[in-house]
Design an enzyme around this catalytic site. Sequence first.
Site, PDB file in Angstrom:
ATOM      1  N   TYR A  43       0.824  -1.216   0.000  1.00 39.86           N
ATOM      2  CA  TYR A  43       0.000   0.000   0.000  1.00 39.86           C
ATOM      3  C   TYR A  43       0.857   1.264   0.000  1.00 39.86           C
ATOM      4  CZ  TYR A  43      -4.088  -2.921   1.138  1.00 39.86           C
ATOM      5  OH  TYR A  43      -5.089  -3.861   1.116  1.00 39.86           O
ATOM      6  N   LYS A  46       5.320 -13.961   4.900  1.00 40.12           N
ATOM      7  CA  LYS A  46       5.405 -14.881   3.762  1.00 40.12           C
ATOM      8  C   LYS A  46       6.862 -14.934   3.302  1.00 40.12           C
ATOM      9  CE  LYS A  46       3.362 -17.577   0.712  1.00 40.12           C
ATOM     10  NZ  LYS A  46       2.784 -18.882   1.095  1.00 40.12           N
ATOM     11  N   ASP A  57      -4.540  -6.161   6.447  1.00 36.07           N
ATOM     12  CA  ASP A  57      -5.842  -5.753   5.931  1.00 36.07           C
ATOM     13  C   ASP A  57      -6.763  -6.959   5.816  1.00 36.07           C
ATOM     14  OD1 ASP A  57      -7.848  -4.228   4.822  1.00 36.07           O
ATOM     15  OD2 ASP A  57      -6.827  -3.843   2.932  1.00 36.07           O
ATOM     16  N   ASP A  78      -0.782 -17.813   4.868  1.00 35.60           N
ATOM     17  CA  ASP A  78      -1.857 -18.704   4.428  1.00 35.60           C
ATOM     18  C   ASP A  78      -2.231 -19.698   5.522  1.00 35.60           C
ATOM     19  OD1 ASP A  78       0.803 -19.099   3.601  1.00 35.60           O
ATOM     20  OD2 ASP A  78       0.287 -20.727   2.255  1.00 35.60           O
TER      21      ASP A  78
END
Length: 335
Positions: free
Chosen positions: A125, A174, A231, A207
Site C-alpha cells: 500500500y 510470507k 488488511d 496462508d
Amino acid sequence: MTKKTITVIPGDGIGPSIIDATIKVLDKAGCDFEYEFADAGLTALEKHGELIPEETIALIEKNKITLKGPLTTPVGEGFTSINVTLRKQFKLYANLRPVLSFKGTKARYENIDIITVRENTEGMYSGVGQVISDDGTKAQAMSIVTRDGSEKIVTFAYETARKEGRKKVTVVHKANILKSTSGLFLKVAREVALRYPEIESTEMIVDNCCMQLVMNPEQFDVIVTTNLFGDIISDLCAGLVGGLGMAPGANIGEDCAIFEAVHGSAPDIAGKNLANPTSMMLAAIQMLEYLEMSDEAEKIRAAITDVIASADRTTGDLGGSHGTTDFTQAVLERL
C-alpha cells in the site's frame, strides 16, 4: 481543566447517524469533550470540490485526536483512498484492530479476543511503482518494507501486549516466498522479540494463519504483520465475532490518532435508521483507552455488552428488529 477537543468526521452514508449515536453515548458516559466537525469523502467532494479539504487536515493536525465515520472514495481514476491518504499524511503507522466476542451475536465462535496490529504505511500500500504498460497488457506494483517501519510496528505490537497483559505475539509473514520484503520484516521481528522475553513469540506463514484462524482461533492473542496481510487478516478476525459491524479500528502515529468504524458507508441503508452503531461506539472506546480514560471506556463497553446479550432493541444484523436510535437509547439507559 481545559476540555479535550475531538475532531469529528461524520463521513458518508450511515456515517452521520452512527457518529451522532456515538457522541450521545460519550456525553452520557461523562466524557465532557468539545467537538469540532469536519467534512471528508463524498460529502466533502459535493460541498468543497475535494475529498479531504484543507480545513479538515488543519483540524486533524490541531486536535490530534479524530473520530471518523465511514468514508466513500469514488471508484475511478484520479481518486486515491482517503483512508490511505490520511494515514500517510499524519504518519499513522500502526493500525490496531481488536475483535472480542459478544454474547448474543450470531457469530460462529464464543471466546474470541484477538488484536491484529497492522503496519499502516508501507508494503503493497506504499503506492510506489504502480504502472500499467501502454498497451494495457502488463501491470506492476512495488512493495516497500523498511527496517525502521518493521521495527516500529513490531515494537508497537509487543508494547500493546505488555500494556494489556497479553501473553503471546504471533508474527505473520510470507518470508518463504517473499524473501526480500517479508524476509526483512521477519528478521526484524525476531530481533524485537528478544527484548520481550516474558511474552511468548511465535511465527506463522500468512496462508497457514488464515486456516488456523478459522480452525482454532482461540490460539491467537496478538497478531502483528505487514500492510496487505493485516488488511485481510483483520477482516477475517472480524468475521469470527459477527462481522465488520462488531469491529473498530485505530490508526496511531507518534502524536496523532484517528479512530474509525471499519465497515463501509452502506449507502443503501443511509437515512433509514437501520445501521448498527456498535463498530463506531467500540472505536470511541479505543479512543478513550488511548486517552487513558479507562473508567468511561469500561462503562460504555459494559452497556453495549448488556444490550447485545439481552437482545434489547438490537439491530437486524444482531438478530433484532430495531434501528440505530432504539439501539442507542438502550445503551444510554444503561449508562
